[in-house]
Write a protein that holds these residues in place. Structure first.
Motif, PDB file in Angstrom:
ATOM      1  N   ASN A  96     -61.278 -12.092  38.626  1.00 42.91           N
ATOM      2  CA  ASN A  96     -61.386 -12.825  40.121  1.00 42.91           C
ATOM      3  C   ASN A  96     -62.325 -12.209  41.022  1.00 42.91           C
ATOM      4  O   ASN A  96     -62.772 -12.539  41.788  1.00 42.91           O
ATOM      5  N   THR A  97     -62.485 -10.616  40.485  1.00 35.60           N
ATOM      6  CA  THR A  97     -63.481  -9.995  41.469  1.00 35.60           C
ATOM      7  C   THR A  97     -65.006 -10.054  40.909  1.00 35.60           C
ATOM      8  O   THR A  97     -65.799  -9.979  41.905  1.00 35.60           O
ATOM      9  N   HIS A  98     -65.225 -10.393  39.622  1.00 35.28           N
ATOM     10  CA  HIS A  98     -66.556 -10.025  39.022  1.00 35.28           C
ATOM     11  C   HIS A  98     -66.989 -11.454  38.580  1.00 35.28           C
ATOM     12  O   HIS A  98     -68.199 -11.686  38.328  1.00 35.28           O
ATOM     13  N   SER A  99     -66.202 -12.395  38.208  1.00 36.64           N
ATOM     14  CA  SER A  99     -66.423 -13.695  37.544  1.00 36.64           C
ATOM     15  C   SER A  99     -67.127 -14.655  38.447  1.00 36.64           C
ATOM     16  O   SER A  99     -67.151 -14.607  39.778  1.00 36.64           O
ATOM     17  N   SER A 100     -68.041 -15.504  38.035  1.00 38.21           N
ATOM     18  CA  SER A 100     -68.864 -16.300  38.801  1.00 38.21           C
ATOM     19  C   SER A 100     -68.066 -17.757  38.772  1.00 38.21           C
ATOM     20  O   SER A 100     -68.686 -18.751  39.213  1.00 38.21           O
ATOM     21  N   LYS A 101     -66.731 -17.867  38.081  1.00 41.81           N
ATOM     22  CA  LYS A 101     -65.976 -18.780  38.397  1.00 41.81           C
ATOM     23  C   LYS A 101     -66.368 -20.008  37.464  1.00 41.81           C
ATOM     24  O   LYS A 101     -65.982 -21.230  37.799  1.00 41.81           O
ATOM     25  N   HIS A 102     -66.955 -19.473  36.333  1.00 39.31           N
ATOM     26  CA  HIS A 102     -67.534 -20.560  35.383  1.00 39.31           C
ATOM     27  C   HIS A 102     -66.170 -20.824  34.398  1.00 39.31           C
ATOM     28  O   HIS A 102     -65.483 -21.842  34.282  1.00 39.31           O
ATOM     29  N   THR A 103     -66.141 -20.029  33.473  1.00 39.90           N
ATOM     30  CA  THR A 103     -65.135 -20.234  32.402  1.00 39.90           C
ATOM     31  C   THR A 103     -64.714 -18.931  31.655  1.00 39.90           C
ATOM     32  O   THR A 103     -65.420 -18.246  31.566  1.00 39.90           O
ATOM     33  N   ASP A 104     -63.308 -18.789  31.636  1.00 39.41           N
ATOM     34  CA  ASP A 104     -62.828 -17.677  31.146  1.00 39.41           C
ATOM     35  C   ASP A 104     -61.732 -17.831  30.463  1.00 39.41           C
ATOM     36  O   ASP A 104     -60.907 -18.602  30.338  1.00 39.41           O
ATOM     37  N   CYS A 105     -61.508 -17.088  29.449  1.00 34.39           N
ATOM     38  CA  CYS A 105     -60.426 -17.011  28.403  1.00 34.39           C
ATOM     39  C   CYS A 105     -59.507 -16.024  28.220  1.00 34.39           C
ATOM     40  O   CYS A 105     -60.018 -14.856  28.208  1.00 34.39           O
ATOM     41  N   ILE A 106     -58.065 -16.318  27.657  1.00 34.20           N
ATOM     42  CA  ILE A 106     -57.241 -15.172  27.026  1.00 34.20           C
ATOM     43  C   ILE A 106     -57.122 -15.398  25.878  1.00 34.20           C
ATOM     44  O   ILE A 106     -56.728 -16.640  25.227  1.00 34.20           O
ATOM     45  N   VAL A 107     -56.987 -14.433  24.826  1.00 29.14           N
ATOM     46  CA  VAL A 107     -56.650 -14.499  23.373  1.00 29.14           C
ATOM     47  C   VAL A 107     -55.429 -13.853  23.481  1.00 29.14           C
ATOM     48  O   VAL A 107     -55.366 -12.435  23.606  1.00 29.14           O
ATOM     49  N   THR A 108     -54.107 -14.409  23.367  1.00 28.76           N
ATOM     50  CA  THR A 108     -52.947 -13.984  22.941  1.00 28.76           C
ATOM     51  C   THR A 108     -51.935 -14.932  22.373  1.00 28.76           C
ATOM     52  O   THR A 108     -51.987 -15.993  22.242  1.00 28.76           O
ATOM     53  N   GLU A 109     -50.889 -14.453  21.675  1.00 34.76           N
ATOM     54  CA  GLU A 109     -49.991 -15.026  21.251  1.00 34.76           C
ATOM     55  C   GLU A 109     -48.684 -15.142  22.162  1.00 34.76           C
ATOM     56  O   GLU A 109     -47.514 -15.499  21.839  1.00 34.76           O
ATOM     57  N   ASN A 110     -48.641 -14.275  23.383  1.00 30.18           N
ATOM     58  CA  ASN A 110     -47.566 -14.367  24.280  1.00 30.18           C
ATOM     59  C   ASN A 110     -47.800 -15.646  25.383  1.00 30.18           C
ATOM     60  O   ASN A 110     -48.691 -15.484  26.021  1.00 30.18           O
ATOM     61  N   GLU A 111     -46.902 -16.279  25.213  1.00 32.24           N
ATOM     62  CA  GLU A 111     -47.034 -17.569  26.083  1.00 32.24           C
ATOM     63  C   GLU A 111     -46.866 -17.215  27.523  1.00 32.24           C
ATOM     64  O   GLU A 111     -47.430 -17.781  28.290  1.00 32.24           O
ATOM     65  N   LYS A 112     -46.231 -16.439  27.825  1.00 30.44           N
ATOM     66  CA  LYS A 112     -45.976 -15.908  29.177  1.00 30.44           C
ATOM     67  C   LYS A 112     -47.212 -15.248  29.863  1.00 30.44           C
ATOM     68  O   LYS A 112     -47.603 -15.686  30.975  1.00 30.44           O
ATOM     69  N   ASN A 113     -47.957 -14.323  29.095  1.00 26.17           N
ATOM     70  CA  ASN A 113     -49.191 -13.786  29.471  1.00 26.17           C
ATOM     71  C   ASN A 113     -50.252 -14.979  29.611  1.00 26.17           C
ATOM     72  O   ASN A 113     -51.113 -14.897  30.511  1.00 26.17           O
ATOM     73  N   ALA A 114     -50.110 -15.893  28.692  1.00 23.18           N
ATOM     74  CA  ALA A 114     -51.456 -17.022  28.685  1.00 23.18           C
ATOM     75  C   ALA A 114     -50.969 -17.639  29.960  1.00 23.18           C
ATOM     76  O   ALA A 114     -51.886 -18.189  30.816  1.00 23.18           O
ATOM     77  N   GLU A 115     -49.853 -18.101  30.136  1.00 24.83           N
ATOM     78  CA  GLU A 115     -49.592 -18.963  31.557  1.00 24.83           C
ATOM     79  C   GLU A 115     -49.913 -18.240  32.775  1.00 24.83           C
ATOM     80  O   GLU A 115     -50.502 -18.958  33.705  1.00 24.83           O
ATOM     81  N   PHE A 116     -49.725 -17.089  32.746  1.00 24.66           N
ATOM     82  CA  PHE A 116     -50.086 -16.211  34.114  1.00 24.66           C
ATOM     83  C   PHE A 116     -51.577 -16.356  34.299  1.00 24.66           C
ATOM     84  O   PHE A 116     -52.135 -16.491  35.201  1.00 24.66           O
ATOM     85  N   PHE A 117     -52.214 -16.109  33.114  1.00 22.39           N
ATOM     86  CA  PHE A 117     -53.980 -15.973  33.164  1.00 22.39           C
ATOM     87  C   PHE A 117     -54.359 -17.471  33.376  1.00 22.39           C
ATOM     88  O   PHE A 117     -55.247 -17.514  34.209  1.00 22.39           O
ATOM     89  N   LEU A 118     -53.774 -18.395  33.008  1.00 24.17           N
ATOM     90  CA  LEU A 118     -54.158 -19.862  33.161  1.00 24.17           C
ATOM     91  C   LEU A 118     -53.864 -20.375  34.591  1.00 24.17           C
ATOM     92  O   LEU A 118     -54.875 -21.078  35.321  1.00 24.17           O
ATOM     93  N   LYS A 119     -53.062 -19.590  35.204  1.00 20.91           N
ATOM     94  CA  LYS A 119     -52.721 -20.080  36.705  1.00 20.91           C
ATOM     95  C   LYS A 119     -53.469 -18.847  37.859  1.00 20.91           C
ATOM     96  O   LYS A 119     -53.873 -19.467  38.772  1.00 20.91           O
ATOM     97  N   GLY A 120     -53.707 -17.739  37.024  1.00 19.29           N
ATOM     98  CA  GLY A 120     -54.213 -16.595  37.834  1.00 19.29           C
ATOM     99  C   GLY A 120     -55.697 -16.686  38.151  1.00 19.29           C
ATOM    100  O   GLY A 120     -56.070 -16.247  38.933  1.00 19.29           O
ATOM    101  N   VAL A 121     -56.284 -17.045  37.089  1.00 23.66           N
ATOM    102  CA  VAL A 121     -57.966 -17.028  37.106  1.00 23.66           C
ATOM    103  C   VAL A 121     -58.263 -18.165  37.747  1.00 23.66           C
ATOM    104  O   VAL A 121     -58.192 -19.229  37.616  1.00 23.66           O
ATOM    105  N   ASP A 122     -59.327 -17.796  38.798  1.00 23.64           N
ATOM    106  CA  ASP A 122     -59.730 -18.776  39.782  1.00 23.64           C
ATOM    107  C   ASP A 122     -61.118 -19.360  39.384  1.00 23.64           C
ATOM    108  O   ASP A 122     -61.999 -19.209  40.008  1.00 23.64           O
TER     109      ASP A 122
END
Length: 446
Positions: A340-366
């Motif tokens: 959120n500090t450096h992104s151009s707000k285009h597209t970003d991805c998380i690679v994980t098998e932890n659903e809780k971490n994934a959901e946090f990432f999906l909701k948190g990245v702007d």
């Protein structure tokens, strides 16, 4: 009247006609344009080769030259298929979004309508002329197109074929001459940016400087993105096989694309995390790493292809090449904060098998696109099923992400009455009350 005003006025007249045509009429010309471009592929290729020859003899970057080549791989065939895909999509115009009975015999409708006239400015990619033509006509919009000077011969040839096809089929389709116009000079662009009386939306596709310059020099709304600084975060609970496969695709499938990975964030808690970097090295990627990453990575791969990362620049940089900035982060929270500090707000991805971490990432990245366990290269109108795209928007108003047909329509309100006047109702001097009853829009066709 200036030439820019003539062009803009001609587009407005064409747009006013386009929005009254049926979906069948608008779609039928797209099939004709597809056939004409396919039939004249050799002429287009000759023009494209001339542009490539000039480009290779200039100081044009390798990434722009790659974008310029219309006949590399299946690019031309994909462009043609995109026209057909758009033609087959549901009509985006005239959809009922809301129906409300204000009173007996007095009904309010919210209905999709074309934006009007689009000014689309882009660099290098000659396939864009076909993409925008298909999207604009299908959505009932007129389009004025400005391509980069490096692809002028390809644009001229394709524009001639498209406009000859529109003219030859006017009697049967009703699609007017002026629905698609090509301009060639920077002065044309400068002059058209002042035509806010006729032009409704500017869509720039190109460099950061291009987008910023346009935003500073027009009163017309601008839709677009400046950079594609896409990040992938490899979580401490990632599947290593998935991580290696996804990062290589995101970086090497098309490094010049705005949806290519430019930053890689790795949680060092992941077992054998260095294999992700070695895999990228083996696929030709040069890694720009922080001191911590360099120290640990070279322990496992002393011959690793790494450069020292300039942390003041590299995490805010669109490399558009086989280069990637790499940093350690210790949690999904830290990854989200970095993005959120450096992104151009285009597209970003998380690679994980932890659903809780994934959901946090999906909701948190702007960002306009946020993914879980897949390549950022999926950020594309064609891959989204939009047929093709006019561009990718990182703004939050009107349209976001890959902008297909839905992003090229706005809406209008219609009231259909039986002679009512406001003076009969409360608030305007009368005594009659409104019903304000929402209707089921599912079966409404206007």
């Amino acid at each position: 009247m200036s030439s820019a005003e003539l062009i803009a006025k001609k587009a407005r007249i064409a747009g006013n006609i386009l929005k009254t045509l049926s979906d069948e009429q608008r779609s039928s010309i797209l099939y004709k344009i597809h056939d004409s471009l396919e039939k004249n592929a050799k002429l287009i290729e000759t023009a494209n080769k001339l542009d490539l020859e000039v480009a290779r003899g200039s100081n044009l970057s390798e990434s722009l030259i790659k974008r310029l080549d219309l006949f590399k791989g299946d690019k031309f065939a994909t462009m043609l298929q995109g026209i057909i895909d758009v033609a087959k999509l549901a009509d985006p115009v005239g959809k009922v979004l809301l129906a409300r009975e204000l009173d007996e015999g007095l009904t309010l409708y919210k209905i999709t309508a074309p934006v009007g006239v689009l000014l689309v400015i882009f660099e290098s990619r000659p396939e864009v002329i076909a993409n925008i033509t298909a999207l604009s006509i299908k959505s009932g919009n007129a389009a004025i197109l400005k391509g980069g000077k490096e692809s002028v011969n390809t644009f001229r040839e394709m524009s001639k074929i498209i406009n000859d096809t529109i003219a030859a089929n006017f009697a049967t389709t009703g699609v007017p001459i002026g629905a698609v116009q090509l301009i060639e000079t920077r002065q044309d662009v400068s002059d058209l940016l002042s035509q806010d009386q006729y032009i409704d939306l500017v869509v720039p596709r190109g460099s950061n400087s291009l987008v910023r310059n346009i935003k500073l020099n027009t009163k017309i709304p601008v839709l677009g993105h400046a950079d594609g600084i896409c990040s992938i975060y490899i979580d401490g609970e990632a599947d290593l096989v998935k991580a290696k496969k996804i990062t290589v695709d995101a970086k090497t499938n098309y490094p010049a694309g705005c949806n290519a990975m430019e930053t890689l964030l790795i949680n060092p808690k992941l077992n054998n995390w260095w294999e992700v970097l070695t895999n990228l090295n083996e696929n030709g990627v040069c890694l720009h790493v922080t001191p911590e990453v360099k120290q640990e990575y070279l322990k496992h791969n002393p011959k690793g292809n790494v450069l020292d990362c300039d942390e003041s620049k590299d995490f805010d940089k669109e490399f558009l090449s086989l280069d990637c900035a790499v940093k350690f982060v210790n949690s999904v929270q830290e990854a989200v904060q970095h993005i959120n500090t450096h992104s151009s707000k285009h597209t970003d991805c998380i690679v994980t098998e932890n659903e809780k971490n994934a959901e946090f990432f999906l909701k948190g990245v702007d960002s306009s696109g946020v993914y879980w366990n897949c390549s950022t290269r999926f950020a594309d109108g064609f891959r989204y099923g939009f047929g093709t795209e006019v561009g990718i928007s990182t703004s939050k108003i009107h349209a976001r992400g890959p902008v297909g047909l839905d992003g090229l329509v706005t809406y209008q309100y219609q009231i259909r009455g039986t002679g009512q006047i406001a003076g009969d109702y409360l608030g305007a001097g009368g005594n009659r009350s409104f019903i304000h009853k929402d209707l089921d829009i599912k079966d409404i066709k206007l």
